[in-house]
Design a protein around this motif. Structure first.
Motif, short mmCIF file in Angstrom:
data_model
loop_
_atom_site.label_atom_id
_atom_site.label_comp_id
_atom_site.label_asym_id
_atom_site.label_seq_id
_atom_site.Cartn_x
_atom_site.Cartn_y
_atom_site.Cartn_z
N LYS A 19 0.83 -1.20 0.00
CA LYS A 19 0.00 0.00 0.00
C LYS A 19 0.88 1.27 0.00
CE LYS A 19 -3.84 -2.19 2.50
NZ LYS A 19 -4.73 -2.07 3.67
N TYR A 59 -12.57 -2.65 -2.87
CA TYR A 59 -13.06 -2.59 -1.48
C TYR A 59 -14.58 -2.54 -1.40
CZ TYR A 59 -8.34 -2.06 0.47
OH TYR A 59 -7.04 -2.28 0.86
N HIS A 62 -16.67 -3.12 1.72
CA HIS A 62 -16.63 -2.16 2.83
C HIS A 62 -17.45 -0.90 2.57
CE1 HIS A 62 -13.74 -4.58 4.93
NE2 HIS A 62 -12.91 -4.56 3.90
N PHE A 67 -15.21 3.97 7.65
CA PHE A 67 -13.83 4.20 7.19
C PHE A 67 -13.68 4.09 5.67
CE2 PHE A 67 -14.15 -0.29 8.37
CZ PHE A 67 -13.65 -0.92 7.24
N LEU A 71 -10.45 5.00 3.39
CA LEU A 71 -9.76 3.86 2.78
C LEU A 71 -9.52 4.11 1.28
CD1 LEU A 71 -8.79 0.92 3.15
CD2 LEU A 71 -11.14 0.16 2.80
N ARG A 96 -1.26 -14.55 3.44
CA ARG A 96 -2.03 -13.96 4.55
C ARG A 96 -1.34 -14.20 5.89
NH1 ARG A 96 -6.33 -10.37 3.87
NH2 ARG A 96 -7.23 -11.19 5.78
N THR A 102 -5.04 -7.79 10.50
CA THR A 102 -5.33 -6.47 9.91
C THR A 102 -4.86 -5.32 10.79
OG1 THR A 102 -7.31 -7.47 8.94
CG2 THR A 102 -7.21 -5.06 8.95
N ARG A 113 2.97 -7.08 9.21
CA ARG A 113 2.29 -6.02 9.96
C ARG A 113 2.76 -5.95 11.41
NH1 ARG A 113 -3.55 -7.54 7.33
NH2 ARG A 113 -3.62 -5.97 5.66
N ILE A 120 -4.13 0.62 11.86
CA ILE A 120 -5.05 -0.22 11.08
C ILE A 120 -5.27 0.33 9.68
CG2 ILE A 120 -7.18 0.83 11.96
CD1 ILE A 120 -8.30 -2.16 11.99
N SER A 121 -5.21 1.66 9.53
CA SER A 121 -5.39 2.20 8.18
C SER A 121 -4.07 2.18 7.41
CB SER A 121 -6.00 3.60 8.22
OG SER A 121 -5.36 4.38 9.18
N ASN A 123 -1.59 -0.13 7.24
CA ASN A 123 -1.12 -1.47 7.63
C ASN A 123 -0.31 -2.15 6.52
OD1 ASN A 123 -3.21 -2.15 5.96
ND2 ASN A 123 -4.35 -3.34 7.47
N HIS A 126 -1.81 -5.60 1.42
CA HIS A 126 -3.09 -6.28 1.19
C HIS A 126 -2.79 -7.61 0.52
CE1 HIS A 126 -7.02 -7.43 -0.26
NE2 HIS A 126 -6.41 -7.70 -1.41
N GLY A 127 -3.51 -8.65 0.90
CA GLY A 127 -3.42 -9.94 0.21
C GLY A 127 -4.81 -10.55 0.13
N1 LIG Z 1 -11.92 -0.04 11.62
C1 LIG Z 1 -11.13 0.34 10.61
N2 LIG Z 1 -10.66 1.61 10.54
C2 LIG Z 1 -9.87 2.03 9.52
N3 LIG Z 1 -9.48 1.21 8.51
C3 LIG Z 1 -9.92 -0.06 8.55
C4 LIG Z 1 -10.76 -0.57 9.58
N4 LIG Z 1 -11.01 -1.87 9.33
C5 LIG Z 1 -10.37 -2.15 8.17
N5 LIG Z 1 -9.72 -1.07 7.72
C6 LIG Z 1 -8.91 -0.96 6.51
O1 LIG Z 1 -9.58 -1.63 5.45
C7 LIG Z 1 -8.75 -2.65 4.92
C8 LIG Z 1 -9.62 -3.82 4.51
O2 LIG Z 1 -10.17 -4.40 5.67
P1 LIG Z 1 -10.31 -5.98 5.80
O3 LIG Z 1 -11.20 -6.24 6.96
O4 LIG Z 1 -10.70 -6.52 4.45
O5 LIG Z 1 -8.86 -6.38 6.25
P2 LIG Z 1 -7.75 -7.20 5.51
O6 LIG Z 1 -8.38 -8.18 4.57
O7 LIG Z 1 -6.80 -7.72 6.51
O8 LIG Z 1 -7.02 -6.05 4.78
P3 LIG Z 1 -6.73 -5.97 3.29
O9 LIG Z 1 -8.05 -6.15 2.57
O10 LIG Z 1 -6.14 -4.59 3.09
O11 LIG Z 1 -5.77 -7.09 3.08
C9 LIG Z 1 -7.75 -2.97 6.04
O12 LIG Z 1 -6.52 -3.44 5.54
C10 LIG Z 1 -7.58 -1.64 6.72
O13 LIG Z 1 -6.55 -0.88 6.08
#
Ligand SMILES: Nc1ncnc2c1ncn2[C@@H]1O[C@H](COP(=O)(O)OP(=O)(O)OP(=O)(O)O)[C@@H](O)[C@H]1O
Length: 145
Positions: A19, A59, A62, A67, A71, A96, A102, A113, A120-121, A123, A126-127
């Motif tokens: 990212k 995304y 979401h 968020f 994001l 993963r 996350t 990570r 969390i934002s 991080n 992504h996978g």
């Molecule tokens: N509560 C939150 N506040 C801010 N950002 C968040 C929050 N939850 C998730 N995110 C962001 O959204 C992305 C996607 O969330 P997801 O739950 O799909 O996690 P992930 O699958 O581990 O991450 P990614 O999809 O990036 O690999 C996270 O990587 C994170 O950057």
């Protein structure tokens, strides 16, 4: 036995992205080193700025969450390093595990990570989280094969 590119294409692929925070902090090399150390192969990679449509499709699950706006603007803010990674069955799962949870505060030491991410934002990585997600995400980011 040879382990050529043609064989690799036929194996399991997953989508993996460093990212904007990883690119800005100069961590692409360290992150890819950890992936390659497992024996998985990078078979496609590009540094690029993600457009909004691609980010929103990526995304979509979401959409509507508090968020979501943050994001999308984060992921489109500056270049990311998008990759296709190939290996045996369950490649997505190997990646993963390397990534860690996350939320970096909950991610185990030894994971990308857990060792390197700050929030969390932001991080770092992504996978894809399943074989189906991997197919969908690879098609979204690499539409021309
Ligand atoms: N509560 C939150 N506040 C801010 N950002 C968040 C929050 N939850 C998730 N995110 C962001 O959204 C992305 C996607 O969330 P997801 O739950 O799909 O996690 P992930 O699958 O581990 O991450 P990614 O999809 O990036 O690999 C996270 O990587 C994170 O950057």
């Amino acid at each position: 036995m040879g382990f050529g590119l043609v064989n690799l294409w036929a194996m399991n692929s997953t989508f993996f992205m460093c990212k904007p925070d990883a690119v800005e902090r100069g961590l692409i090399g360290e992150i890819i080193r950890r992936i390659e150390a497992t024996g998985l192969k990078i078979v496609r990679a590009e540094l690029r700025v993600v457009d909004e449509a691609t980010a929103k499709a990526h995304y979509a699950e979401h959409e509507g969450k508090p968020f979501f706006g943050e994001l999308i603007s984060f992921i489109t803010s500056s270049p990311v390093f998008v990759t296709e990674i190939s290996g045996p069955d369950g490649t997505w799962e190997i990646v993963r595990k390397l990534m860690g949870k996350t939320n970096p505060a909950e991610a185990a030491p030894g994971t990308i990570r857990g060792d390197l991410a700050t929030s969390i934002s932001a991080n770092l990585v992504h996978g894809s989280d399943s074989a189906d997600s991997a197919r969908r995400e690879l098609a979204n980011f690499f539409p021309v094969r």
